[in-house]
Design a protein around this motif. Structure first.
Motif, PDB file in Angstrom:
ATOM      1  N   UNK A   1       0.637  -7.669 -11.634  1.00 26.43           N
ATOM      2  CA  UNK A   1       0.420  -6.679 -10.587  1.00 26.43           C
ATOM      3  C   UNK A   1      -0.983  -6.124 -10.792  1.00 26.43           C
ATOM      4  N   UNK A   2      -1.802  -6.200  -9.752  1.00 17.17           N
ATOM      5  CA  UNK A   2      -3.169  -5.688  -9.816  1.00 17.17           C
ATOM      6  C   UNK A   2      -3.269  -4.495  -8.880  1.00 17.17           C
ATOM      7  N   UNK A   3      -3.885  -3.416  -9.356  1.00 13.69           N
ATOM      8  CA  UNK A   3      -4.007  -2.182  -8.585  1.00 13.69           C
ATOM      9  C   UNK A   3      -5.439  -2.006  -8.102  1.00 13.69           C
ATOM     10  N   UNK A   4      -5.582  -1.630  -6.840  1.00 13.53           N
ATOM     11  CA  UNK A   4      -6.878  -1.305  -6.251  1.00 13.53           C
ATOM     12  C   UNK A   4      -6.800   0.124  -5.734  1.00 13.53           C
ATOM     13  N   UNK A   5      -7.574   0.994  -6.349  1.00 15.65           N
ATOM     14  CA  UNK A   5      -7.586   2.401  -5.961  1.00 15.65           C
ATOM     15  C   UNK A   5      -8.988   2.963  -6.055  1.00 15.65           C
ATOM     16  N   UNK A   6      -9.089   4.247  -6.295  1.00 16.38           N
ATOM     17  CA  UNK A   6     -10.400   4.913  -6.365  1.00 16.38           C
ATOM     18  C   UNK A   6     -11.315   4.289  -7.414  1.00 16.38           C
ATOM     19  N   UNK A   7     -10.767   3.963  -8.573  1.00 17.35           N
ATOM     20  CA  UNK A   7     -11.589   3.393  -9.651  1.00 17.35           C
ATOM     21  C   UNK A   7     -12.202   2.053  -9.252  1.00 17.35           C
TER      22      UNK A   7
ATOM     23  N   UNK B   1       0.848  -1.191   0.000  1.00 13.90           N
ATOM     24  CA  UNK B   1       0.000   0.000   0.000  1.00 13.90           C
ATOM     25  C   UNK B   1       0.880   1.235   0.000  1.00 13.90           C
ATOM     26  N   UNK B   2       0.359   2.317  -0.594  1.00 12.64           N
ATOM     27  CA  UNK B   2       1.125   3.559  -0.603  1.00 12.64           C
ATOM     28  C   UNK B   2       0.411   4.652   0.181  1.00 12.64           C
ATOM     29  N   UNK B   3       1.078   5.755   0.341  1.00 11.25           N
ATOM     30  CA  UNK B   3       0.539   6.852   1.148  1.00 11.25           C
ATOM     31  C   UNK B   3      -0.580   7.614   0.451  1.00 11.25           C
ATOM     32  N   UNK B   4      -0.858   7.299  -0.810  1.00  9.01           N
ATOM     33  CA  UNK B   4      -1.936   7.962  -1.548  1.00  9.01           C
ATOM     34  C   UNK B   4      -3.236   7.160  -1.541  1.00  9.01           C
ATOM     35  N   UNK B   5      -3.240   6.004  -0.865  1.00 15.06           N
ATOM     36  CA  UNK B   5      -4.465   5.223  -0.750  1.00 15.06           C
ATOM     37  C   UNK B   5      -4.638   4.156  -1.810  1.00 15.06           C
ATOM     38  N   UNK B   6      -3.561   3.725  -2.439  1.00 13.32           N
ATOM     39  CA  UNK B   6      -3.637   2.676  -3.451  1.00 13.32           C
ATOM     40  C   UNK B   6      -3.000   1.405  -2.907  1.00 13.32           C
TER      41      UNK B   6
END
Length: 90
Positions: free
Chosen positions: A29-35, A15-20
């Motif tokens: 690599x799978x990304x989970x973020x706002x979308x 996890x990163x400091x931007x919420x992803x």
């Protein structure tokens, strides 16, 4: 990176400091973020539970990922406990 966990399947979650949140498997690599529905800001902790869910503690509440779907946990309207620093199970 602000948090890291490994699940039972051997996937590494970061996890990163931007919420992803990122899931690193052997092949992708799978990304989970706002979308994907993860609306929390800074991620504080990740927890890979026995039931296969990945729990995410953020500055804006608690979320979990199960079967590649992000779900937010309702804590009430503007609760003072919205800032979550840790998740675990018993």
């Amino acid at each position: 990176m602000t948090a890291m966990a490994e699940d039972a399947a051997g996937n590494l979650w970061l996890a990163d400091s931007l919420g992803t949140v990122y899931r690193l498997s052997e092949s992708a690599v799978t990304t989970f973020g706002r979308a994907e529905g993860l609306h929390g800001r800074r991620v504080e902790r990740l927890y890979a539970a026995r039931d296969g869910r990945l729990w995410i503690a953020t500055h804006d509440g608690v979320y979990y990922v199960q079967d590649d779907k992000v779900t937010g946990v309702w804590l009430g309207r503007d609760p003072p406990w919205r800032y979550v620093r840790h998740v675990t199970e018993d």
